[in-house]
Write an enzyme that holds these catalytic residues in place. Structure first.
Site, PDB file in Angstrom:
ATOM      1  N   THR A  75      39.756  46.657  45.582  1.00 27.06           N
ATOM      2  CA  THR A  75      39.128  46.042  44.405  1.00 27.06           C
ATOM      3  C   THR A  75      38.371  44.814  44.895  1.00 27.06           C
ATOM      4  O   THR A  75      38.984  43.876  45.413  1.00 27.06           O
ATOM      5  CB  THR A  75      40.185  45.595  43.378  1.00 27.06           C
ATOM      6  OG1 THR A  75      40.975  46.724  43.028  1.00 27.06           O
ATOM      7  CG2 THR A  75      39.519  45.034  42.132  1.00 27.06           C
ATOM      8  N   LYS A 106      36.197  49.063  36.871  1.00 29.79           N
ATOM      9  CA  LYS A 106      37.558  48.562  37.134  1.00 29.79           C
ATOM     10  C   LYS A 106      37.752  47.160  36.536  1.00 29.79           C
ATOM     11  O   LYS A 106      38.745  46.889  35.863  1.00 29.79           O
ATOM     12  CB  LYS A 106      37.780  48.545  38.653  1.00 29.79           C
ATOM     13  CG  LYS A 106      38.949  47.739  39.142  1.00 29.79           C
ATOM     14  CD  LYS A 106      40.199  48.536  39.285  1.00 29.79           C
ATOM     15  CE  LYS A 106      41.370  47.649  39.658  1.00 29.79           C
ATOM     16  NZ  LYS A 106      42.641  48.301  39.590  1.00 29.79           N
ATOM     17  N   LYS A 122      43.542  38.130  40.152  1.00 28.39           N
ATOM     18  CA  LYS A 122      42.434  38.505  41.043  1.00 28.39           C
ATOM     19  C   LYS A 122      41.371  39.279  40.258  1.00 28.39           C
ATOM     20  O   LYS A 122      40.185  38.962  40.314  1.00 28.39           O
ATOM     21  CB  LYS A 122      42.973  39.377  42.190  1.00 28.39           C
ATOM     22  CG  LYS A 122      41.876  39.933  43.079  1.00 28.39           C
ATOM     23  CD  LYS A 122      42.366  40.991  44.050  1.00 28.39           C
ATOM     24  CE  LYS A 122      41.165  41.641  44.734  1.00 28.39           C
ATOM     25  NZ  LYS A 122      41.515  42.718  45.640  1.00 28.39           N
TER      26      LYS A 122
END
Ligand code: NAD
Length: 297
Positions: A93, A168, A243
């Site tokens: 990611t 995402k 994050k």
């Protein structure tokens, strides 16, 4: 069966690499941490001497690394040595702009590339049921299919390069907001003298129903089993939520989109992590919210 280089054999990468090997692929792994290398060897994964060695001669090279800076550093080693026509799949990611820049580097070197971040956590990685959100050309997506099928249950081509990372972080920004909303509702219900069961029974079947209430309830003892029933052990760690929420804010800043709720959710996760949230599941933010004084968060 393909020759696959796999770089980043951590919590997610190692079980993913194991599934590829079990499916009969010739996997060459690499990690910088000796412990991870030993664990991979114990699972029968062949270990290359460097990222470049893992990439050399591979038809597919998967990276599963902590962040964009590390993925960029690894691409600087593997892009020059990868065989022309090979496919790079980055399942880490990372931020959308770095992902786009890596697609550009791959294309210039005559390589196919896919950004393919995942959801499903370490359980999904072990079970081979991850969801892959992919960005890249149709040709890259089709070439990736047999490998992604081994590691995933749902594989979606979201658009051109960077679209997987975009999908995402949009999803996870929404999740950060909806989890905090669910936690606030359960905390208020408790202070109003409502039982958690009654709050769950109503909210999970009414217009407040959502994934954090119905599937991943932040209160112990109600709804399907969740990290709340296990002292908020992750699950999906608050650090990883912060994050992703921060990556969403970085992207929103870059494109000039107002995301006030997403911004505040990221701030609340920062506060949670600074106040007892380290190492806890992201749903544990309910404990922080219950402790917080009104007007003080
Ligand atoms: P992790 O820290 O367990 O694994 C990362 C691995 O990369 C480590 O083993 C580390 O030693 C290795 N590494 C670091 N620098 C390297 C380098 N230069 N060369 C080779 N190896 C290197 O992290 P993880 O939980 O496996 O997550 C990996 C990625 O997947 C992250 O981007 C994370 O955000 C994402 N992700 C994680 C989860 C989860 O539940 N853990 C869920 C979805 C997505």
């Amino acid at each position: 069966m393909s020759k696959i280089g796999f770089i980043g054999l951590g919590n997610m990468g190692l079980p993913m690499a194991i599934n590829l090997k079990k499916a009969g692929h010739d996997v060459q792994g690499f990690d910088t941490v000796p412990d991870q290398i030993e664990k991979a060897k114990a699972e029968g994964i062949a270990i290359a001497a460097s990222a470049a060695d893992a990439a050399r001669g591979a038809e597919i090279i998967v990276t599963m690394l902590p962040n964009g800076a590390i993925v960029s550093a690894v691409y600087a080693q593997i892009v020059p040595v990868a065989t022309r026509g090979a496919l790079l799949i980055d399942s880490s990611t990372i931020d959308v702009s770095t992902a786009k820049s890596l697609h550009g580097q791959a294309s210039t070197a005559g390589l196919l590339s896919l950004d393919a971040p995942v959801s499903g956590g370490i359980g999904g990685a072990a079970a081979g049921t991850l969801t892959f959100m992919c960005g890249g050309s149709r040709e890259a997506f089709e070439k990736a299919g047999p490998a992604l099928d081994v590691m995933g249950g749902k594989i979606i081509l979201c658009g051109e390069g960077g679209a997987g990372q975009a999908a995402k972080i949009c999803n996870n920004m929404l999740l950060s907001i909806s989890m905090i909303g669910a936690c606030e509702a359960f905390a208020l219900a408790e202070k109003l003298g409502l039982s958690a069961q009654a709050a769950f029974d109503v909210m999970s079947t009414s217009s407040g129903s959502c994934w954090p209430v119905n599937v991943y309830c932040p209160v112990p003892g109600v709804g399907p089993k969740s990290p709340a029933d296990n002292d908020y052990k992750p699950g999906f760690a608050a650090e990883l939520m912060l994050k992703d929420a921060s990556l969403a804010q970085q992207a929103a800043t870059e494109v000039g989109q107002a995301t006030p709720m997403g911004q505040y959710a990221a701030t609340l996760y920062q506060h949670f992590l600074a106040n007892g949230g380290a190492g806890k599941d992201f749903s544990g933010i309910i404990e922080y919210l219950k402790r917080a004084q009104r007007g003080n968060v």
